[in-house]
Motif scaffolding. Structure first.
Motif, PDB file in Angstrom:
ATOM      1  N   THR A  29     -38.950 -21.805 -45.417  1.00  0.00           N
ATOM      2  CA  THR A  29     -38.095 -21.845 -44.232  1.00  0.00           C
ATOM      3  C   THR A  29     -38.448 -23.072 -43.393  1.00  0.00           C
ATOM      4  O   THR A  29     -39.593 -23.235 -42.986  1.00  0.00           O
ATOM      5  CB  THR A  29     -38.293 -20.564 -43.389  1.00  0.00           C
ATOM      6  N   CYS A  30     -37.444 -23.917 -43.145  1.00  0.00           N
ATOM      7  CA  CYS A  30     -37.626 -25.101 -42.299  1.00  0.00           C
ATOM      8  C   CYS A  30     -37.967 -24.631 -40.887  1.00  0.00           C
ATOM      9  O   CYS A  30     -37.294 -23.763 -40.337  1.00  0.00           O
ATOM     10  CB  CYS A  30     -36.361 -25.947 -42.285  1.00  0.00           C
ATOM     11  N   GLN A  31     -38.983 -25.204 -40.309  1.00  0.00           N
ATOM     12  CA  GLN A  31     -39.439 -24.781 -38.987  1.00  0.00           C
ATOM     13  C   GLN A  31     -38.619 -25.387 -37.853  1.00  0.00           C
ATOM     14  O   GLN A  31     -38.813 -25.038 -36.702  1.00  0.00           O
ATOM     15  CB  GLN A  31     -40.919 -25.118 -38.802  1.00  0.00           C
ATOM     16  N   ARG A  32     -37.675 -26.281 -38.184  1.00  0.00           N
ATOM     17  CA  ARG A  32     -36.785 -26.826 -37.158  1.00  0.00           C
ATOM     18  C   ARG A  32     -35.464 -26.085 -37.124  1.00  0.00           C
ATOM     19  O   ARG A  32     -35.031 -25.631 -36.069  1.00  0.00           O
ATOM     20  CB  ARG A  32     -36.531 -28.313 -37.414  1.00  0.00           C
ATOM     21  N   CYS A  33     -34.823 -25.951 -38.281  1.00  0.00           N
ATOM     22  CA  CYS A  33     -33.477 -25.359 -38.293  1.00  0.00           C
ATOM     23  C   CYS A  33     -33.449 -23.941 -38.852  1.00  0.00           C
ATOM     24  O   CYS A  33     -32.402 -23.293 -38.822  1.00  0.00           O
ATOM     25  CB  CYS A  33     -32.522 -26.248 -39.082  1.00  0.00           C
TER      26      CYS A  33
ATOM     27  N   VAL B 124     -35.657 -24.896 -47.182  1.00  0.00           N
ATOM     28  CA  VAL B 124     -35.973 -26.277 -47.536  1.00  0.00           C
ATOM     29  C   VAL B 124     -36.815 -26.233 -48.806  1.00  0.00           C
ATOM     30  O   VAL B 124     -37.702 -25.400 -48.944  1.00  0.00           O
ATOM     31  CB  VAL B 124     -36.717 -27.016 -46.391  1.00  0.00           C
TER      32      VAL B 124
ATOM     33  N   VAL C 177     -46.248 -27.003 -42.239  1.00  0.00           N
ATOM     34  CA  VAL C 177     -45.033 -26.847 -41.441  1.00  0.00           C
ATOM     35  C   VAL C 177     -43.868 -27.377 -42.280  1.00  0.00           C
ATOM     36  O   VAL C 177     -43.545 -28.564 -42.215  1.00  0.00           O
ATOM     37  CB  VAL C 177     -45.135 -27.612 -40.101  1.00  0.00           C
TER      38      VAL C 177
ATOM     39  N   ARG D  15     -40.324 -28.507 -43.373  1.00  0.00           N
ATOM     40  CA  ARG D  15     -39.138 -28.931 -42.625  1.00  0.00           C
ATOM     41  C   ARG D  15     -38.381 -29.980 -43.424  1.00  0.00           C
ATOM     42  O   ARG D  15     -38.956 -30.691 -44.245  1.00  0.00           O
ATOM     43  CB  ARG D  15     -39.513 -29.455 -41.251  1.00  0.00           C
ATOM     44  N   HIS D  16     -37.097 -30.045 -43.141  1.00  0.00           N
ATOM     45  CA  HIS D  16     -36.244 -31.065 -43.756  1.00  0.00           C
ATOM     46  C   HIS D  16     -36.589 -32.415 -43.142  1.00  0.00           C
ATOM     47  O   HIS D  16     -37.000 -32.481 -41.980  1.00  0.00           O
ATOM     48  CB  HIS D  16     -34.767 -30.785 -43.459  1.00  0.00           C
ATOM     49  N   ASP D  17     -36.336 -33.492 -43.885  1.00  0.00           N
ATOM     50  CA  ASP D  17     -36.439 -34.822 -43.288  1.00  0.00           C
ATOM     51  C   ASP D  17     -35.355 -34.966 -42.227  1.00  0.00           C
ATOM     52  O   ASP D  17     -35.567 -35.517 -41.161  1.00  0.00           O
ATOM     53  CB  ASP D  17     -36.291 -35.912 -44.349  1.00  0.00           C
TER      54      ASP D  17
ATOM     55  N   CYS E 233     -32.435 -32.241 -40.861  1.00  0.00           N
ATOM     56  CA  CYS E 233     -31.875 -30.897 -40.991  1.00  0.00           C
ATOM     57  C   CYS E 233     -30.364 -30.956 -41.185  1.00  0.00           C
ATOM     58  O   CYS E 233     -29.683 -31.738 -40.513  1.00  0.00           O
ATOM     59  CB  CYS E 233     -32.218 -30.052 -39.775  1.00  0.00           C
TER      60      CYS E 233
END
Length: 187
Positions: free
Chosen positions: A82-86, A90, A144, A146-148, A150
């Protein structure tokens, strides 16, 4: 001569290294339960590609020393985290290639492991190679994920009207300081 059957879930490390054997294979990602626990809910672990691995045993005899037992282990996996931003899935590519030295007791392993760059483990009768692969892959997972960039940025939270009113009512501490500073000049 009958060829020895090697079970990666009950690997006789000493015999494997003595024979200079090698083995390769793959496991469904779902069989690595601790990695499966880190899966994004929208990307079930059953849909992940299998974990690929290879292992090679080696027996080394240093000059003037006793024989050492070594394994070279490599693994490659793709995990959906799970991406931690969106908060969307990921893909994380995790891989490692490491040498492991095996020694006869825990005290020697602890002493050598502190002083050497390679990993030192205690020799056991049967090693569960899948567990070792999973341990090493877990160490490679991003802390963490995350996508480069999102695919869908999170919407900005709406400001609550009450929060805005509180901000307007709160006096500026520097305004009070300026008022005090101004009083000192007129006297």
């Amino acid at each position: 001569m009958k060829e020895r059957v090697v079970d990666p879930l009950k690997l006789d490390v000493e015999a494997f290294a003595r024979d200079g054997a090698s083995l390769q294979g793959s496991w469904p990602a779902s069989t690595l339960e601790r990695i499966a626990d880190s899966a994004a809910p929208e990307a079930p672990v059953g849909d992940w590609p299998p974990v690929q691995w290879t292992v090679r045993g080696e027996r080394r005899t240093p000059r003037g020393g006793e024989a050492e037992i070594w394994l070279h282990l490599e693994a490659d996996a793709r995990a959906q985290l799970t991406c931690q931003r969106c908060l969307k899935p990921v893909e994380a590519h995790v891989a490692f290639a490491r040498w492991f030295r095996f020694v006869r007791d825990e005290a020697v392993a602890a002493e050598l492991d502190a002083d050497s760059e390679e990993d030192v483990l205690t020799l056991t009768r049967h090693l569960d190679l899948r567990e070792l692969v999973e341990d090493e892959l877990l160490l490679e997972l991003p802390l963490v994920p995350r996508h480069d960039s999102c695919p869908e940025p999170l919407p900005r939270p709406l400001e609550d009207a009450d929060d805005a009113a509180i901000e307007e009512e709160r006096p500026n501490p520097f305004a009070a300081l300026a008022a005090l500073k101004g009083k000192g000049r007129t006297q």
